[in-house]
Design a protein around this motif. Structure first.
Motif, PDB file in Angstrom:
ATOM      1  N   ALA A 179      -8.515   6.765   0.434  1.00 16.10           N
ATOM      2  CA  ALA A 179      -8.120   6.212  -0.705  1.00 16.10           C
ATOM      3  C   ALA A 179      -8.415   4.807  -0.507  1.00 16.10           C
ATOM      4  O   ALA A 179      -8.277   4.106   0.523  1.00 16.10           O
ATOM      5  CB  ALA A 179      -6.919   6.547  -1.155  1.00 16.10           C
ATOM      6  N   MET A 180      -8.762   3.943  -1.825  1.00 12.56           N
ATOM      7  CA  MET A 180      -8.850   2.639  -1.590  1.00 12.56           C
ATOM      8  C   MET A 180      -8.347   1.878  -2.949  1.00 12.56           C
ATOM      9  O   MET A 180      -8.785   2.504  -4.020  1.00 12.56           O
ATOM     10  CB  MET A 180     -10.274   2.352  -1.441  1.00 12.56           C
ATOM     11  CG  MET A 180     -10.835   0.782  -1.479  1.00 12.56           C
ATOM     12  SD  MET A 180     -12.538   0.679  -1.008  1.00 12.56           S
ATOM     13  CE  MET A 180     -13.155   1.188  -2.290  1.00 12.56           C
ATOM     14  N   LEU A 181      -8.009   0.770  -2.711  1.00 10.76           N
ATOM     15  CA  LEU A 181      -7.474  -0.092  -3.834  1.00 10.76           C
ATOM     16  C   LEU A 181      -7.976  -1.412  -3.613  1.00 10.76           C
ATOM     17  O   LEU A 181      -7.719  -2.037  -2.781  1.00 10.76           O
ATOM     18  CB  LEU A 181      -5.841  -0.073  -3.970  1.00 10.76           C
ATOM     19  CG  LEU A 181      -5.310  -0.894  -4.819  1.00 10.76           C
ATOM     20  CD1 LEU A 181      -5.446  -0.618  -6.329  1.00 10.76           C
ATOM     21  CD2 LEU A 181      -3.845  -1.225  -4.711  1.00 10.76           C
ATOM     22  N   GLN A 182      -8.673  -1.826  -4.769  1.00  7.65           N
ATOM     23  CA  GLN A 182      -9.243  -3.187  -4.871  1.00  7.65           C
ATOM     24  C   GLN A 182      -8.541  -4.137  -5.725  1.00  7.65           C
ATOM     25  O   GLN A 182      -8.173  -3.606  -7.153  1.00  7.65           O
ATOM     26  CB  GLN A 182     -10.570  -3.173  -5.025  1.00  7.65           C
ATOM     27  CG  GLN A 182     -11.308  -2.642  -3.911  1.00  7.65           C
ATOM     28  CD  GLN A 182     -13.068  -2.574  -4.057  1.00  7.65           C
ATOM     29  OE1 GLN A 182     -13.602  -3.584  -4.358  1.00  7.65           O
ATOM     30  NE2 GLN A 182     -13.369  -1.484  -4.519  1.00  7.65           N
ATOM     31  N   PHE A 183      -8.177  -5.470  -5.470  1.00 13.14           N
ATOM     32  CA  PHE A 183      -7.606  -6.222  -6.830  1.00 13.14           C
ATOM     33  C   PHE A 183      -7.713  -7.848  -6.139  1.00 13.14           C
ATOM     34  O   PHE A 183      -8.100  -8.049  -4.921  1.00 13.14           O
ATOM     35  CB  PHE A 183      -6.008  -5.895  -6.915  1.00 13.14           C
ATOM     36  CG  PHE A 183      -5.331  -6.194  -5.584  1.00 13.14           C
ATOM     37  CD1 PHE A 183      -4.380  -7.510  -5.622  1.00 13.14           C
ATOM     38  CD2 PHE A 183      -5.348  -5.181  -4.713  1.00 13.14           C
ATOM     39  CE1 PHE A 183      -3.600  -7.432  -4.452  1.00 13.14           C
ATOM     40  CE2 PHE A 183      -4.371  -5.231  -3.558  1.00 13.14           C
ATOM     41  CZ  PHE A 183      -3.445  -6.355  -3.367  1.00 13.14           C
ATOM     42  N   GLU A 184      -7.547  -8.472  -7.080  1.00 11.91           N
ATOM     43  CA  GLU A 184      -7.739 -10.053  -6.764  1.00 11.91           C
ATOM     44  C   GLU A 184      -6.352 -10.824  -6.885  1.00 11.91           C
ATOM     45  O   GLU A 184      -5.575 -10.170  -7.491  1.00 11.91           O
ATOM     46  CB  GLU A 184      -8.686 -10.571  -7.781  1.00 11.91           C
ATOM     47  CG  GLU A 184     -10.197 -10.141  -7.627  1.00 11.91           C
ATOM     48  CD  GLU A 184     -11.095 -10.615  -8.744  1.00 11.91           C
ATOM     49  OE1 GLU A 184     -10.642 -11.617  -9.367  1.00 11.91           O
ATOM     50  OE2 GLU A 184     -12.307 -10.474  -8.536  1.00 11.91           O
ATOM     51  N   SER A 185      -6.316 -11.759  -6.397  1.00  4.44           N
ATOM     52  CA  SER A 185      -5.171 -12.867  -6.386  1.00  4.44           C
ATOM     53  C   SER A 185      -5.556 -14.064  -6.419  1.00  4.44           C
ATOM     54  O   SER A 185      -6.662 -14.558  -5.970  1.00  4.44           O
ATOM     55  CB  SER A 185      -4.089 -12.493  -5.196  1.00  4.44           C
ATOM     56  OG  SER A 185      -4.686 -12.918  -4.211  1.00  4.44           O
ATOM     57  N   THR A 186      -4.805 -15.133  -6.853  1.00  6.65           N
ATOM     58  CA  THR A 186      -4.999 -16.535  -6.678  1.00  6.65           C
ATOM     59  C   THR A 186      -4.233 -17.315  -5.696  1.00  6.65           C
ATOM     60  O   THR A 186      -3.000 -16.971  -5.840  1.00  6.65           O
ATOM     61  CB  THR A 186      -4.747 -17.267  -8.150  1.00  6.65           C
ATOM     62  OG1 THR A 186      -5.361 -16.468  -9.057  1.00  6.65           O
ATOM     63  CG2 THR A 186      -4.786 -18.695  -8.102  1.00  6.65           C
ATOM     64  N   PHE A 187      -4.768 -18.030  -4.885  1.00  4.82           N
ATOM     65  CA  PHE A 187      -3.735 -18.846  -3.841  1.00  4.82           C
ATOM     66  C   PHE A 187      -3.655 -20.127  -3.958  1.00  4.82           C
ATOM     67  O   PHE A 187      -4.623 -21.031  -4.805  1.00  4.82           O
ATOM     68  CB  PHE A 187      -4.829 -18.660  -2.511  1.00  4.82           C
ATOM     69  CG  PHE A 187      -3.981 -19.352  -1.437  1.00  4.82           C
ATOM     70  CD1 PHE A 187      -3.181 -18.860  -0.582  1.00  4.82           C
ATOM     71  CD2 PHE A 187      -4.478 -20.633  -1.080  1.00  4.82           C
ATOM     72  CE1 PHE A 187      -2.589 -19.573   0.377  1.00  4.82           C
ATOM     73  CE2 PHE A 187      -3.852 -21.414  -0.187  1.00  4.82           C
ATOM     74  CZ  PHE A 187      -2.838 -20.945   0.629  1.00  4.82           C
ATOM     75  N   GLY A 188      -2.612 -20.430  -4.075  1.00  2.91           N
ATOM     76  CA  GLY A 188      -2.241 -22.253  -4.069  1.00  2.91           C
ATOM     77  C   GLY A 188      -1.586 -22.675  -3.260  1.00  2.91           C
ATOM     78  O   GLY A 188      -0.861 -22.086  -2.340  1.00  2.91           O
TER      79      GLY A 188
END
Length: 277
Positions: free
Chosen positions: A139-148
């Motif tokens: 199984a695979m999960l892809q997502f994005e996040s913002t780094f500060g």
């Protein structure tokens, strides 16, 4: 105070010896007689002790019947039952069956994938974006996040320095392995590969969880590109309770250490410019 009194006693003793030397001789003889009596008592005491000891030893001799009874009492470990996924009956997901409705029909959701799904949907409340293979083994999960960056004033990246990070979480049901990959989505320029590689060599020994690496791949045009990524993994084999918590801990710690590594890299001005480009 004790050292001053002791020499005074020595002087008195020397005067006594000079006046009556005969009395000392009598005292010595009397002492010898008393000592002979004591030795006789000691010998008699030894004889009594020997007799008592022999009696006690004879009374403590074990009988062969008692030894045979002890050897027969052996505790046998109870074997736990195992379900279709290889989970023992004391596992939190033992005997349960999970399935997911997709466009292609009903897909089985195995324990490690379900743990990831519960963290993503149940705890975070995000829509289901997990892709499951036909045999449900991967199984695979892809997502994005913002780094500060930090705002303490002691870090290379400030809170104004913000950029995106891509994440991929992969599940291998056969190995009971869940892996996290976090990417900087901007390709690394060829002229920066050497400096970035040296920075990784210096930072990885200080990273307590996971590791940094340069990943090379071919793009749509067939050109080779390099990407900076952070990798961490956790095994769920043998984890009877707390699989969801184990995944959550991996992602939380991974995000923290990746952030610290990115900030440390930005000591090099060229790397900082590349990350913020």
């Amino acid at each position: 105070m004790a050292t001053k009194k002791s020499p005074a006693k020595k002087k008195v003793a020397t005067k006594a010896v000079k006046k009556a030397p005969t009395k000392k001789a009598i005292k010595k003889v009397a002492a010898k007689k008393v000592s002979t009596k004591k030795t006789i008592k000691k010998v008699a005491a030894k004889k009594v002790v020997k007799k008592v000891a022999t009696k006690k030893l004879a009374a403590k001799k074990p009988t062969p019947k008692k030894s045979t009874k002890k050897s027969t009492k052996v505790s046998v470990a109870k074997k736990l039952k195992v379900d279709q996924y290889g989970l023992e009956e004391d596992d939190e997901f033992y005997g349960l069956y999970f399935a997911k409705s997709t466009k292609k029909g009903l897909v089985e959701v195995k324990p490690c994938t379900f743990s990831l799904m519960y963290w993503w949907k149940g705890l975070l409340g995000y829509p289901d974006m997990i892709e499951i293979s036909k045999d449900s083994n991967t199984a695979m999960l892809q997502f994005e996040s913002t780094f500060g960056g930090g705002d303490s004033g002691e870090t290379e990246l400030t809170e104004k320095d913000v950029f995106d990070i891509d994440h991929i979480i992969e599940v291998d049901e056969e190995e009971h392995l869940v892996s996290l990959y976090s990417y900087v989505p901007i390709p690394v320029p060829e002229k920066l590969i050497g400096a970035l590689g040296l920075s990784i060599l210096n930072i990885n020994p200080e990273t307590r969880y996971g590791s940094l690496e340069i990943c090379s791949t071919d793009n749509e045009d067939g050109q080779n590109e390099h990407f900076l990524r952070y990798r961490a993994a956790t095994y769920l084999r043998g984890v009877k309770s707390g699989k969801v918590e184990a995944i959550e801990s991996m992602i939380t710690n991974g995000s923290e250490f990746f952030g610290l590594a990115l900030d440390a890299m930005c000591v090099n001005v060229s790397i900082k410019k590349w990350l913020l480009s």
